[in-house]
Design an enzyme around this catalytic site. Structure first.
Site, PDB file in Angstrom:
ATOM      1  CG  LEU A 162      -1.862  -1.218   1.306  1.00  0.00           C
ATOM      2  CD1 LEU A 162      -2.840  -1.049   2.469  1.00  0.00           C
ATOM      3  CD2 LEU A 162      -2.617  -1.458   0.011  1.00  0.00           C
ATOM      4  CG  HIS A 186      10.923 -12.048  -1.731  1.00  0.00           C
ATOM      5  ND1 HIS A 186      10.652 -10.791  -2.210  1.00  0.00           N
ATOM      6  CD2 HIS A 186      11.555 -12.684  -2.759  1.00  0.00           C
ATOM      7  CE1 HIS A 186      11.106 -10.656  -3.449  1.00  0.00           C
ATOM      8  NE2 HIS A 186      11.663 -11.798  -3.798  1.00  0.00           N
ATOM      9  CG  HIS A 245       6.164 -13.274  -4.530  1.00  0.00           C
ATOM     10  ND1 HIS A 245       7.328 -13.902  -4.178  1.00  0.00           N
ATOM     11  CD2 HIS A 245       6.246 -12.016  -4.022  1.00  0.00           C
ATOM     12  CE1 HIS A 245       8.078 -13.061  -3.491  1.00  0.00           C
ATOM     13  NE2 HIS A 245       7.442 -11.908  -3.384  1.00  0.00           N
ATOM     14  CG  ASN A 305      12.739  -9.047  -7.613  1.00  0.00           C
ATOM     15  OD1 ASN A 305      13.168  -9.800  -8.477  1.00  0.00           O
ATOM     16  ND2 ASN A 305      13.490  -8.130  -7.023  1.00  0.00           N
ATOM     17  CG  ASP A 333       4.246  -8.941  -5.267  1.00  0.00           C
ATOM     18  OD1 ASP A 333       4.334  -8.040  -4.402  1.00  0.00           O
ATOM     19  OD2 ASP A 333       5.225  -9.396  -5.883  1.00  0.00           O
TER      20      ASP A 333
END
Lengths: 327, 442, 181
Positions: free
Chosen positions: B66, B182, B235, B287, B314
């Site tokens: 955000l 990640h 992700h 990424n 994402d």
């Protein structure tokens, strides 16, 4: 002689030249490459006369915008632009607002507003020339972008080969060294294969592309190998690439010594090449690393000829991009 | 505030029952789902004709940036939650790569105040794993949990130090919260700006090998097993990564994972563009990077098989100047909230994704992955009595992406000009009709 | 569009023979002459003049080809670049250079050719020989040797075709009202 000149140029002039930019050799048609070669012949004629300059691009402005150090490419473009009568303005990143953080796109737009008809861009980032070209109406010539492309070098290399061999179809051209990080190797590959040469990319496994090569082309057009002694067998051209010491620091090669043992272009290795083989190098050379000093300055070396031809080829490109921009 | 609304004649998706064959009515009253069935009758309601449309639980996004506080030029809580709302998302989890980063209770509390003031949808904060996301020492995870964080992540960076990651999994596991990691080996990825492979070699761009993600996932799964903690792989982008997660799940480990619409739809080719002069599309820089067609197919298969629990956006809005530059200098990330549903709709239309699979991965899947039902009972379902968070969408509406008209402040989409399928018509949160678009069929 | 054959191969041959004699006579012999044929069709004409002179003077006159592409006054006023051909000129310092072209019209090509020529050296004098002079000069340029004057209207075009470049010898006039000889 007249007949052949007439016929071929008549054929090509029908195609004309429609491109705004010269970004890489892989987006040139064979005819476009040949048109550049023919115009470079004309320019080489201009350069060999007593009066080595024409006024063709009088009143046009060419800007060289260099974000990387360069001696020969920048000087070559400057001489080429001036030999065509254009005004040439040289901008380097260190002496301009680029150093103050101005973006490439803003810089390019500013230079267009100043009146640049063509921009020669050298940049450390791959794709910079493509980006610049999208954001200006000026013609953009890629003077080398990152590890992507260096089309004017490839075209002057081709011109040099054609001056010696005529047609290069079927000629075996070995490009040796850090192929993976070489914009020169890439751009050469596309134009050499387009003209029917057989290209061998050679270097240590860590410095070779894993995907470029065989699959992209017809059978036998491009081979990738780590065995230089086998590759050089019968070669018509041996092109050594600059070996950056940084590759050793990054662990891509164990040592320069090992690289030299496997891949330096030496007199002894050249014995296996064709009798009239040419030795080329895009410069600047690390003599004693990728090329032995006696080879660099030996009879087979056309390295200085490459530099001289660079002016004629860049004149041809500037002519095509700048002369046909009236609308 | 609460309204009485009757959606008349929509097909209904509920994770328990799947997508209904028949058109049903859905009644929302007193803030909750009051009835779902044939010919529901109610007085004093607003009737919204929903023929041809689908009612589903409001979508849940486990992964959104955000940008507020600290990067308001890229996006704010107000702008990005509006994009979420119009994209059908009623709950989003905010990643902590802000300035300051939520690595302590007071920072989270301040963030929650901003959220209460500005957010258009439910926003659940994700806390940092390490102080300042610097990867040097652990943040006070229990304090973050007490302040309301639903997970921990240093997203944007991996927790590169394996020992720190181990302890984070231990501590977060004791709190019952997942680490959303990640997964990336920063040494192997070597600052690559796109997937290492055919396109990176052609374009001369430094590549991130798939191995950088695969090796990291393998490490994280091993640490998950060692610690008994909860690992959520953010992700996921590689075929081999999906296999590792599948294997971990088969062995009963508390491993979940998510995939983005971008990785489901696009490949590394998006960087080069359609052919001719390469585009070096900075809007396709993300990424982990967009991978190969083989990877994309494996992600779709993993989603179908339930190995991948959630579709997370994402969502990463950026300012124009962050992308109008050389590819290697461009900020990674794609603005996704506006286009997520339409992208999935396109995959459904092509037969690459089943609609029920997509809905599950937007509702119950993410709710379970982060254990959100403990906080918001029944979230991600249309169970009777559950808070009325739902979305009405037209699955066949076609529209063309115009970046300038996206609600997100970030116009950084590689899909500009692309025709997408499926559009949100109305959204309710907590039983209030908070968004309506265009003409809803009577 | 009508197209009329104005002159045939025999007439072209006679014109070249006469031009060769006039050039040598004017120069008082072939000594010191250089023929510069403007590309494309001036060059084969120059080569024919060279052969003709060799026949009656028993002497090879140095003959070159001259491309004017880089010198045209419209070179940067076009949307596609003019195609270029290499010039091949012998030494012209101190020589009497005869520029040879097929059709003399506005004079702009000859202006460009003079610039091109002077970049190769400093001739003692420059003469101009053309097969056809069709009038309508836009610059103060006058030919020294003319095969034939063909008065034309501006809308008409004069088209010289030569065996070497076009597979036939002939001079064609086309346009609304082909002028009559």
């Amino acid at each position: 002689m007249l007949d052949s000149v007439e016929m071929s140029s008549a054929d090509l002039s029908l195609q004309g030249w429609q491109k705004k930019d010269l970004l890489d050799t892989d987006v040139l048609t064979r005819d476009e490459i040949m048109l550049i070669m023919q115009n470079a012949d004309v320019m080489a004629g201009v350069r060999s006369r007593r009066e080595r300059k024409v006024a063709t691009l009088r009143g046009r402005t060419i800007v060289t915008l260099f974000y990387e150090q360069s001696t020969r490419t920048r000087a070559s473009f400057e001489v080429a632009g001036k030999a065509l009568g254009a005004d040439v303005v040289n901008i380097t990143a260190s002496g301009s607002s680029v150093g103050k953080g101005e973006s490439l796109v803003d810089t390019v737009r500013t230079l267009e507003a100043i009146g640049a008809d063509a921009l020669v861009l050298r940049h450390h980032r791959s794709g910079a020339a493509c980006l610049a070209a999208r954001h200006t109406a000026a013609g953009v010539i890629n003077g080398g972008d990152g590890t992507h492309a260096h089309p004017t070098q490839a075209l002057l290399d081709l011109f040099t080969m054609r001056r010696r061999f005529g047609d290069i179809a079927g000629r075996k051209i070995v490009i040796v060294g850090d192929v993976l990080h070489s914009r020169v190797a890439r751009s050469n590959l596309w134009s050499l294969v387009a003209l029917g040469a057989q290209v061998v990319l050679c270097g240590p496994a860590t410095l070779l592309p894993r995907t470029i090569g065989g699959g992209d082309f017809e059978e036998g057009r491009c081979e990738v190998t780590t065995d230089f002694d086998a590759a050089i067998q019968g070669a018509d051209v041996v092109m050594a690439l600059r070996m950056q010491k940084e590759r050793q620091e990054r662990g891509l090669i164990p040592s320069l010594r090992e690289y030299i043992n496997g891949y330096q272009v030496t007199t002894r290795r050249l014995e296996r090449a064709a009798p009239d083989a040419l030795v080329m190098h895009p410069g600047p050379m690390n003599e004693g690393v990728e090329i032995a000093p006696d080879v660099a300055h030996g009879l087979r070396s056309v390295i200085e000829e490459q530099v001289a031809n660079g002016v004629a080829v860049r004149m041809a490109i500037l002519y095509l991009l700048v002369a046909g921009r009236y609308s | 505030m609460s309204e009485r609304v009757l959606f008349r004649g929509a097909r209904v998706y509920d994770p328990g029952d799947g997508l209904s064959e028949r058109a049903l009515d859905v009644l929302v009253a007193d803030g909750v789902v009051a009835a779902v069935g044939l010919d529901v009758q109610a007085d004093d309601v607003r009737v919204i004709g929903a023929t041809g449309c689908i009612v589903a639980p409001g979508f849940i996004d486990l992964h959104a940036h955000l940008r507020e506080p600290g990067f308001e030029q890229k996006g704010t809580i107000a702008t990005e939650t509006l994009a979420a709302l119009e994209g059908g998302f009623t709950t989003i989890c905010a990643m902590p790569n802000t300035e300051p980063a939520p690595d302590s209770g007071p920072v989270v509390e301040a963030l929650l105040k901003r959220i209460a003031r500005d957010a258009h949808v439910r926003v659940l904060p994700i806390g940092c794993v390490t102080r300042g996301r610097a990867g040097k020492s652990l943040a006070e995870l229990s304090e973050l949990a007490a302040a309301g964080c639903v997970a921990f992540s240093d997203d944007g960076n991996a927790v590169a130090d394996g020992r720190l990651m181990r302890h984070a999994l231990e501590l977060a596991g004791a709190l019952g919260l997942p680490i959303s990691e990640h997964s990336d080996d920063p040494v192997l990825d070597a600052n690559g700006s796109m997937n290492e492979g055919r396109v990176s070699e052609r374009l001369g761009l430094p590549g991130q090998p798939a191995a950088a993600e695969v090796a990291a996932i393998a490490r994280d799964i091993a640490l998950c097993e060692t610690t008994g903690g909860r690992l959520h792989v953010a992700h996921i982008s590689t075929a081999r990564g999906v296999e590792l997660v599948a294997e971990a799940k088969a062995r009963g480990l508390a491993v979940t994972c998510e995939v983005t619409p971008s990785h489901l739809y696009l490949t590394e080719d998006a960087v080069a563009g359609p052919g001719g002069v390469p585009v070096y599309d900075t809007n396709a820089r993300v990424n982990p990077p967009l991978r190969t067609e083989t990877d994309r197919r494996a992600l779709l298969a993993g989603l179908e098989a339930g190995v991948i629990d959630a579709i997370a956006t994402d969502h990463a809005p950026h300012a124009v100047e962050d992308k109008l530059c050389e590819f290697d200098d461009a900020a990674p990330g794609i603005s996704v909230l506006d286009t997520a549903l339409g992208t999935l709709g396109l995959l459904i239309e092509r037969g690459e994704l089943r609609m029920e699979t997509a809905f599950r991965a937007l509702t119950a899947g993410p709710a379970r992955a982060f254990g959100l039902e403990k906080r918001l009972p029944g979230i991600g379902t249309l169970d009777r009595g559950v808070a009325g968070d739902l979305v009405l969408l037209d699955p066949s509406a076609r529209w063309v992406v115009d970046a300038t008209r996206m609600k997100s402040k970030g116009k950084n989409t590689p899909l500009a000009g692309q025709e997408l399928v499926g559009e949100v018509r109305a959204v309710m949160i907590g039983g209030s009709l908070v968004f309506e678009r265009g003409q809803v069929h009577a | 569009m009508t197209e009329t054959l104005h002159l045939g191969p025999d007439e072209i041959g006679r014109m070249i023979r006469r031009l060769a004699h006039e050039i040598v006579e004017n120069n008082r012999g072939a000594e010191g002459l250089v023929l510069a044929g403007m590309l494309a069709r001036g060059y084969p004409l120059a080569a024919r003049l060279e052969a003709e002179i060799a026949r009656f003077e028993s002497m090879d006159v140095p003959t070159g080809s001259l491309d004017i592409g880089l010198y045209r006054d419209d070179v940067t006023r076009r949307s596609t670049p003019i195609s270029l051909r290499p010039s091949q000129m012998p030494d012209i310092d101190g020589a009497t250079v005869v520029l040879v072209d097929d059709v003399l019209f506005t004079g702009r090509s000859v202006r460009a050719a003079l610039d091109a020529l002077l970049d190769f050296g400093r001739p003692a004098r420059v003469r101009l020989a053309v097969l056809i002079d069709r009038g309508h000069r836009e610059l103060p340029i006058r030919p020294d040797f003319v095969g034939k004057n063909i008065p034309t209207a501006l809308v008409q075009s004069v088209d010289v075709r030569l065996l070497e470049t076009d597979g036939e010898d002939g001079v064609y006039v086309s346009g609304e009202e082909a002028a009559h000889a």
